[in-house]
Enzyme design. Structure first.
Site, mmCIF file in Angstrom:
data_model
loop_
_atom_site.group_PDB
_atom_site.id
_atom_site.type_symbol
_atom_site.label_atom_id
_atom_site.label_comp_id
_atom_site.label_asym_id
_atom_site.label_seq_id
_atom_site.Cartn_x
_atom_site.Cartn_y
_atom_site.Cartn_z
ATOM 1 N N GLU A 59 -32.560 25.186 -2.208
ATOM 2 C CA GLU A 59 -32.450 26.023 -1.020
ATOM 3 C C GLU A 59 -33.751 26.026 -0.225
ATOM 4 O O GLU A 59 -33.742 26.059 1.005
ATOM 5 C CB GLU A 59 -32.073 27.455 -1.427
ATOM 6 C CG GLU A 59 -30.708 27.586 -2.069
ATOM 7 C CD GLU A 59 -30.679 27.195 -3.547
ATOM 8 O OE1 GLU A 59 -29.574 27.108 -4.112
ATOM 9 O OE2 GLU A 59 -31.765 26.978 -4.134
ATOM 10 N N GLY A 303 -41.548 18.537 -6.554
ATOM 11 C CA GLY A 303 -41.763 18.279 -5.139
ATOM 12 C C GLY A 303 -41.894 16.820 -4.763
ATOM 13 O O GLY A 303 -42.312 16.511 -3.644
ATOM 14 N N LEU A 330 -26.978 14.331 -0.816
ATOM 15 C CA LEU A 330 -27.359 13.899 0.528
ATOM 16 C C LEU A 330 -28.763 13.307 0.582
ATOM 17 O O LEU A 330 -29.059 12.483 1.453
ATOM 18 C CB LEU A 330 -27.260 15.076 1.505
ATOM 19 C CG LEU A 330 -25.837 15.544 1.803
ATOM 20 C CD1 LEU A 330 -25.855 16.793 2.670
ATOM 21 C CD2 LEU A 330 -25.020 14.442 2.478
#
Length: 411
Positions: A59, A303, A330
């Site tokens: 998110e 990350g 995606l």
């Protein structure tokens, strides 16, 4: 169930929540960090900030382009997450440009303490975080609430329906709900969300912001491996063995380098140890740079997912063999990677269906089919499949700009 009864039950469960955090901290010490923030005891933030809540990593990544837009126009940002991995992602992406805190547990007294330190002018919640006391206490302070990129599976709809009174009260605190799809919108309406505060805007996850520096580092890793690369991203417990077994079935002279990236940092070491049973040439991100001798490389960093994807020829997206609904396909699609996923897909069912229908993703039912499809994709030209994924992402961009325009109206 009324909100007061919910609060009483939550209060009774609070000692168990506290113990659960302590237990999780044995494997992930970051859970012990800043524990008082979960009780609402926090350092003050800038008055009039835009408060953004994103539960964890996915998110946080999804909402990052909006945060950059708001920062560029001079807004102050208070960013809350639930997990330490989400906190690490916020720190890595924004540094000191935003103020990070942990979201308090969902009791009114904790939010009273929270609001004694913070005076935000808007709350934006990413995806479906419907916490009754969070929404009620924020609304009572006349702070507009936006629920962005909201989705509601049939399974979740049935769960919320069991507590219809509590859910309807919570939804009525929301100023604007932007649903991903029409089906999500219809389910929210059935739960009591006022239609005049409900829009269908698409998924902001199509508006992917791909960091150039990560793509470049990933391409450098790929060159160093000097052979085909399979990445297994965001794997859960049990999936690493499935991928390792599938990898070991590929003939030796065709076997790719396997990059395994566990979803949760507390599993980095155990996955590394598991991998040593499949090859003598196992390393990890924290231990060495890529080279042509490495068979299995553990992505034990946070990350850098785009770097791991950019280093690969084929991507497996985790959470799809563990019964947890799958993770976001995606990101590899935007980089033009052929994608393989298992049968569990309820978190991204619509997106997975679109990628499948356009020929960008293969969904398999079991381990043997997984090994077969990985071998096939590694041995063939996948230009058409790669282009299909990129085109799906490009055709569906725009939800982030629609969200941005709605936020501007409310601030």
């Amino acid at each position: 169930m009324s909100r007061h009864l919910y609060s009483l039950i939550y209060l009774l469960l609070l000692p168990f929540l506290f113990v659960r955090v302590l237990i999780r901290s044995l494997k992930a010490p970051a859970y012990r960090s800043r524990l008082l923030e979960r009780f609402g005891i926090q350092k003050p933030s800038a008055k009039g900030a835009i408060w953004i809540h994103a539960v964890s990593v996915g998110e946080t990544i999804a909402i990052s382009p909006l945060v950059e837009k708001l920062l560029a126009q001079g807004e102050s940002i208070l960013f809350t997450t639930t997990t330490p991995t989400g906190a690490a992602q916020v720190k890595q992406r924004f540094g000191d440009r935003v103020e990070h805190r942990y979201l308090p547990w969902d009791l009114p007294i904790f939010f009273d303490l929270f609001f004694s330190s913070h005076k935000p002018k808007l709350l934006l919640i990413v995806e479906t975080e419907i916490w009754p006391n969070l929404l009620s206490t924020t609304s009572k302070r006349h702070i507009p609430i936006v629920l962005a990129n909201a989705r509601l599976s049939e399974k979740s709809f049935k769960g919320y329906s069991r507590f219809s009174e509590l859910t309807e009260q919570a939804l009525n605190s929301i100023s604007l709900l932007l649903a991903q799809h029409e089906a999500d919108s219809e389910r929210f309406k059935k739960l009591g969300m006022p239609e005049d505060r409900l829009l269908v805007s698409g998924s902001i996850k199509f508006d992917i912001d791909i960091p150039d520096e990560q793509v470049q580092s990933g391409q450098a890793w790929k060159a160093a491996f000097a052979r085909k690369v399979l990445v297994a991203a965001s794997t859960h417990q049990g999936e690493d063995k499935i991928l390792l077994d599938a990898w070991s079935l590929i003939p030796q002279d065709q076997r790719p380098t396997l990059i395994l990236v566990p979803r949760h940092p507390e599993r980095f070491e155990s996955v590394f140890q598991l991998a040593t049973g499949y090859s003598e040439n196992v390393s990890k991100r924290s231990l060495s740079n890529p080279d042509s001798n490495i068979d299995i490389w553990i992505g034990d960093s946070l990350g850098e997912m785009f770097s791991y994807y950019a280093a690969a020829d084929v991507a497996f997206v985790g959470g799809s063999f563990s019964g947890t609904g799958g993770h976001n396909p995606l990101e590899p699609a935007a980089l033009g990677l052929p994608i393989v996923m298992g049968p569990s897909d309820y978190n991204f069912r619509s997106i997975i269906s679109t990628l499948k229908s356009e020929g960008a993703l293969v969904q398999v039912e079991d381990e043997s089919e997984l090994a077969e499809q990985i071998g096939r994709l590694l041995s063939q030209d996948n230009h058409t499949m790669s282009q299909a994924g990129v085109q799906v992402v490009e055709k569906n961009r725009g939800a982030m700009e629609r969200l941005y325009q709605q936020v501007l109206k409310l601030i």
